[in-house]
Structure formats: structure tokens, C-alpha cells
Design an enzyme around this catalytic site. Structure first.
Site, PDB file in Angstrom:
ATOM      1  N   TYR A 141       0.824  -1.212   0.000  1.00 18.66           N
ATOM      2  CA  TYR A 141       0.000   0.000   0.000  1.00 18.66           C
ATOM      3  C   TYR A 141       0.859   1.263   0.000  1.00 18.66           C
ATOM      4  O   TYR A 141       0.399   2.332  -0.361  1.00 18.66           O
ATOM      5  CB  TYR A 141      -0.947   0.033   1.208  1.00 18.66           C
ATOM      6  CG  TYR A 141      -2.044  -1.004   1.153  1.00 18.66           C
ATOM      7  CD1 TYR A 141      -2.122  -1.917   0.113  1.00 18.66           C
ATOM      8  CD2 TYR A 141      -3.018  -1.071   2.140  1.00 18.66           C
ATOM      9  CE1 TYR A 141      -3.107  -2.875   0.056  1.00 18.66           C
ATOM     10  CE2 TYR A 141      -4.020  -2.030   2.096  1.00 18.66           C
ATOM     11  CZ  TYR A 141      -4.053  -2.921   1.050  1.00 18.66           C
ATOM     12  OH  TYR A 141      -5.040  -3.866   0.989  1.00 18.66           O
ATOM     13  N   LYS A 191       3.470 -15.556   2.048  1.00 17.84           N
ATOM     14  CA  LYS A 191       3.427 -16.236   0.749  1.00 17.84           C
ATOM     15  C   LYS A 191       4.882 -16.518   0.381  1.00 17.84           C
ATOM     16  O   LYS A 191       5.399 -16.096  -0.658  1.00 17.84           O
ATOM     17  CB  LYS A 191       2.729 -15.307  -0.272  1.00 17.84           C
ATOM     18  CG  LYS A 191       2.438 -15.922  -1.608  1.00 17.84           C
ATOM     19  CD  LYS A 191       1.337 -16.962  -1.601  1.00 17.84           C
ATOM     20  CE  LYS A 191       1.170 -17.580  -2.970  1.00 17.84           C
ATOM     21  NZ  LYS A 191       0.374 -18.829  -2.943  1.00 17.84           N
ATOM     22  N   ASP A 223      -2.908 -18.435   1.050  1.00 13.42           N
ATOM     23  CA  ASP A 223      -4.019 -19.142   0.401  1.00 13.42           C
ATOM     24  C   ASP A 223      -4.566 -20.237   1.320  1.00 13.42           C
ATOM     25  O   ASP A 223      -5.787 -20.429   1.434  1.00 13.42           O
ATOM     26  CB  ASP A 223      -3.612 -19.707  -0.971  1.00 13.42           C
ATOM     27  CG  ASP A 223      -2.181 -20.200  -1.020  1.00 13.42           C
ATOM     28  OD1 ASP A 223      -1.411 -19.906  -0.080  1.00 13.42           O
ATOM     29  OD2 ASP A 223      -1.813 -20.885  -1.987  1.00 13.42           O
ATOM     30  N   ASP A 247      -5.603  -7.180   5.209  1.00 12.93           N
ATOM     31  CA  ASP A 247      -6.796  -6.473   4.754  1.00 12.93           C
ATOM     32  C   ASP A 247      -7.836  -7.483   4.278  1.00 12.93           C
ATOM     33  O   ASP A 247      -9.020  -7.424   4.630  1.00 12.93           O
ATOM     34  CB  ASP A 247      -6.384  -5.525   3.606  1.00 12.93           C
ATOM     35  CG  ASP A 247      -7.470  -4.522   3.271  1.00 12.93           C
ATOM     36  OD1 ASP A 247      -8.542  -4.565   3.899  1.00 12.93           O
ATOM     37  OD2 ASP A 247      -7.250  -3.692   2.365  1.00 12.93           O
ATOM     38  N   ASP A 251     -11.444  -9.175   6.525  1.00 13.37           N
ATOM     39  CA  ASP A 251     -12.829  -9.097   6.038  1.00 13.37           C
ATOM     40  C   ASP A 251     -13.426 -10.497   5.939  1.00 13.37           C
ATOM     41  O   ASP A 251     -14.607 -10.709   6.227  1.00 13.37           O
ATOM     42  CB  ASP A 251     -12.897  -8.397   4.681  1.00 13.37           C
ATOM     43  CG  ASP A 251     -13.188  -6.910   4.842  1.00 13.37           C
ATOM     44  OD1 ASP A 251     -12.890  -6.372   5.931  1.00 13.37           O
ATOM     45  OD2 ASP A 251     -13.697  -6.285   3.898  1.00 13.37           O
TER      46      ASP A 251
END
Ligand code: NAD
Length: 366
Positions: A141, A191, A223, A247, A251
Site C-alpha cells: 500500500y 506467501k 491461500d 486487509d 474481512d
């Protein structure tokens, strides 16, 4: 005791739910003999309309000068133009940067009386009690270069995922510290099979683990973590991860609880140490949901997430553990007694407005 609280209600349902959180704080003040000096300040879309910026300098100063920040939500269709040069989200990003809030804590606990509100089967939801610790000020970001351009062969875009070992170490320490205070299991999500930043992350995680021999460290690829979160969420205690993965996973984790209106969050400049007299990091407390333009002004917003965020504020920034628990118990009692806003009500059952739900909770704060 006397505390300075910056109140930044923001846009959409932000002001509606924040008002109930403020009422909860005022009730705590009366019951426990504290004074909360509240300073209201604009942020987000309404600040753009009035001052041309999502984070006026004065708002940042008020937030800097306060013991803690209570935040609503920002954004909405009015400010959604993709070509706009100022965006409501700049307000929250600027606050995170300006206050050094690098650790976002999002606990997910499913209230036993609300399992029907979740799309996940009740047997999967049993015993879910986890916290996601998300790195908030680094990663893709913020990394540079970040830009779009055109070439003779078409348009291009680039974002850069970047982390320093210091950034990784401090957020991992928050994860380990939190796990140490809970069930002592930390899942570090990365990852590492593909990304260099993740390989650095994993390396540092193994190093920091030496300082916490009482905490079990597990590594999961993002994942796999995404799958495990809906398949067997009760296996998690504390999850720590970088900005982008956090992020998305937070959610996903929120879905477990059934409604966005149920979950609070804290963004901290470190974990508090010691009791009332200990070091208190700066903190910003907000519900995890956005400004919910589809229900704004209708009295349908669930104030629980905002009120539980106020409980976090009491706990983490003010060191008022007993008062925080009093608010959490009031929410619990209200739900056990069947009070519901529309987002968590069973079909055909009576519902309360935002104001009524807030009042039901506040009158139960003992
Ligand atoms: P949202 O969280 O605002 O809403 C998603 C869905 O959940 C909607 O159907 C909404 O009605 C419902 N919902 C959310 N909070 C609720 C509550 N307290 N009670 C009952 N129902 C609730 O997400 P969105 O619709 O994707 O975004 C709307 C705006 O909010 C966008 O402009 C977005 O950028 C912004 N946003 C802001 C923040 C923030 O301020 N931190 C976070 C997420 C989204």
C-alpha cells in the site's frame, strides 16, 4: 481520572454509531467517576467538502493531543470519483501514518446467540475466538514505485511490496505478546513460496520466536490461511500478517460473525505494557465496517461494533480493564436478552433502531 478523547465520526453511518459509543463512554464516566474530555473533529468526505482535504491539519493535531481516538467510518458514493485527487480514505491513512499506528488488532468471536446470522455452519463456528494482527503502515500500500503509465504496447501499472526487517520484527512482537496473553499459539501468514518480502517475514518470525519459547509458532501460506479461516476457524488463536494479506483475511474473518456491525478494531502504536500505570501506546478505535451508504439515516445501523471499539479504547489506551469489561458484558447481556438490530435479527422478529440498541446496551453498563 481525566482523559482527552478525539472523536472523529466521519461519514455515512459513522456519526450514527459513534454517537452510541460516546454515550457508552459517558455512562462509564458516570459509573466509575472518570471525566472524558471529548474533542470532535472532521475527517473523510465531510472534511473534503468543508476544507478540501480528508485530514485537516487541526484534526491531526487534535488526534495527536488526545489520549485516544474514537473513529466512525469514512467514504461514500459522493466522493467515489476514480479521478478525484483527494479521497476520504486519505483521512484514515494519514491518521495511521501521523500517529504511527502500525498494528491493527481485529478480534473475531462469535456470540453463541448469533450463530444463525453467519453464513457458516454452527458446528464450524463453535469455540471461534481469534485475533488477527495486521501490519498497517508498510507493504504494497505504501511501497514505491507506485504508478501507472502508457506505452506504445498499452497501459502499465506497478505497485511495490516492500518491508524492512525492523517493520516485520515489531509487528511480529505484537503478535507474540498477544499470543502470550492468550492461548499461546501464533500463526504467521505469508506467501513465502513466491514473495521475497514473505521470505524475509518468515526468517524474522523464526528469529523473534526465540524470545517467546512459551508461544508455538506456525507458518501458513496466505491461500491456505484463507481456506482454513472458513473451514476450521477455531484452530486459530492469534494470526499475524502483512498489510495486504491482513486487509483481505480480516474481512473474510468478519463474515464468520455474521454482520459487519458486530466487530470492533484497534489500531495501535505498539501493545500496552503493565497495568494502569504502564506504558500506553497511542490508539485509534473504530468499527471494522465502512460508512454503509445503503442504510445511512434510516436508524438501521448496528452500534455494537462502535461500542465494543470504545471498550477497546478503555482497555488499551486508558488502561481501564474493569470498565472495558463492563461495556463488553453489557453488550453480551443485551444480545442474550434477544435485542437485535435488523442486520442480526432472525426473520420476522422485532428489531431495534440504532438509538434503541445503543440505549439497551448503555443501561446495562454496570
Ligand atoms: P460497508 O462496511 O460500509 O458496508 C457493507 C455492508 O454491510 C452494507 O450492506 C452495509 O449496510 C452493512 N453494514 C456495515 N456496517 C453496518 C452496521 N453497523 N450495521 C448494519 N449493517 C452494516 O462497506 P462498503 O459498502 O463496501 O463501503 C461503503 C463505503 O465505506 C465506501 O466508500 C468504502 O470505501 C468505505 N469504507 C470505509 C472504511 C473505514 O472508514 N475504515 C472501511 C470500509 C469501507
Amino acid at each position: 481520572m481525566r482523559f482527552a478523547i478525539a472523536v472523529l465520526p466521519g461519514d455515512g453511518i459513522g456519526p450514527e454509531v459513534t454517537q452510541e459509543a460516546v454515550r457508552a463512554l459517558e455512562r462509564v464516566g458516570q459509573r466509575y467517576g472518570h471525566t472524558f474530555d471529548l474533542s470532535y473533529a472532521p475527517v473523510g468526505g465531510n472534511a473534503i467538502d468543508r476544507y478540501g482535504t480528508a485530514l485537516p491539519e487541526e484534526t491531526l493535531q487534535i488526534a495527536r493531543g488526545a489520549d485516544a481516538v474514537l473513529f466512525g467510518a469514512v467514504g461514500g458514493p459522493k466522493w467515489d470519483d476514480p479521478k478525484a485527487t483527494v479521497r476520504p480514505e486519505d483521512g484514515i491513512l494519514g491518521l495511521r501514518r501521523g500517529l504511527g499506528l502500525y498494528a491493527n488488532l481485529r478480534p473475531v468471536k462469535i456470540h453463541p446467540n448469533l450463530m444463525y446470522a453467519s453464513p457458516i455452519k454452527p458446528q464450524v463456528l463453535a469455540n471461534v475466538d481469534l485475533v488477527v494482527v495486521r501490519e498497517l503502515t508498510g507493504g504494497i500500500y505504501f511501497g514505491r514505485p507506485k504508478r501507472r503509465w502508457s506505452t506504445s504496447r498499452g497501459r502499465r501499472g506497478v505497485d511495490t511490496m516492500k518491508y524492512t526487517e525492523q517493520e516485520v520484527r515489531r509487528i511480529l512482537r505484537v503478535g507474540f505478546e498477544l499470543a502470550r496473553r492468550r492461548r499461546k499459539h501464533l500463526t504467521s501468514v505469508d506467501k513465502a513460496n513466491v514473495l521475497e518480502t514473505s521470505r524475509l517475514w518468515r526468517e524474522v518470525a523464526v528469529e523473534v520466536a526465540q524470545e517467546y519459547p512459551d508461544v508455538t509458532l506456525e507458518h501458513l501460506l496466505v491461500d491456505t490461511a484463507a481456506m482454513q479461516l472458513v473451514r476450521s476457524p477455531s484452530r486459530f488463536d492469534v494470526i499475524v500478517t502483512e498489510n495486504l494479506f491482513g486487509d483481505i483475511l480480516t474481512d473474510e474473518a468478519a463474515v464468520l460473525a455474521g454482520s459487519m456491525g458486530m466487530l470492533p478494531s484497534a489500531s495501535l502504536a505498539g501493545l500496552p505494557v503493565g497495568g494502569k500505570a504502564g506504558r500506553r501506546p497511542k490508539g485509534l478505535y473504530e468499527p471494522i465496517h465502512g460508512s454503509a451508504p445503503d442504510i445511512v439515516g434510516q436508524g438501521k445501523a448496528n452500534p455494537v461494533a462502535a461500542i465494543l471499539s470504545a471498550a477497546f479504547l478503555l482497555r488499551y489506551s486508558l488502561g481501564l480493564e474493569q470498565e472495558a469489561q463492563a461495556v463488553e458484558q453489557a453488550v453480551d447481556a443485551t444480545l442474550v436478552q434477544g435485542h437485535r438490530t435488523p442486520d442480526i435479527a432472525e426473520e420476522g422478529r422485532p428489531v431495534l433502531s440504532t438509538r434503541e440498541m445503543g440505549a439497551a446496551i448503555i443501561e446495562r453498563i454496570q
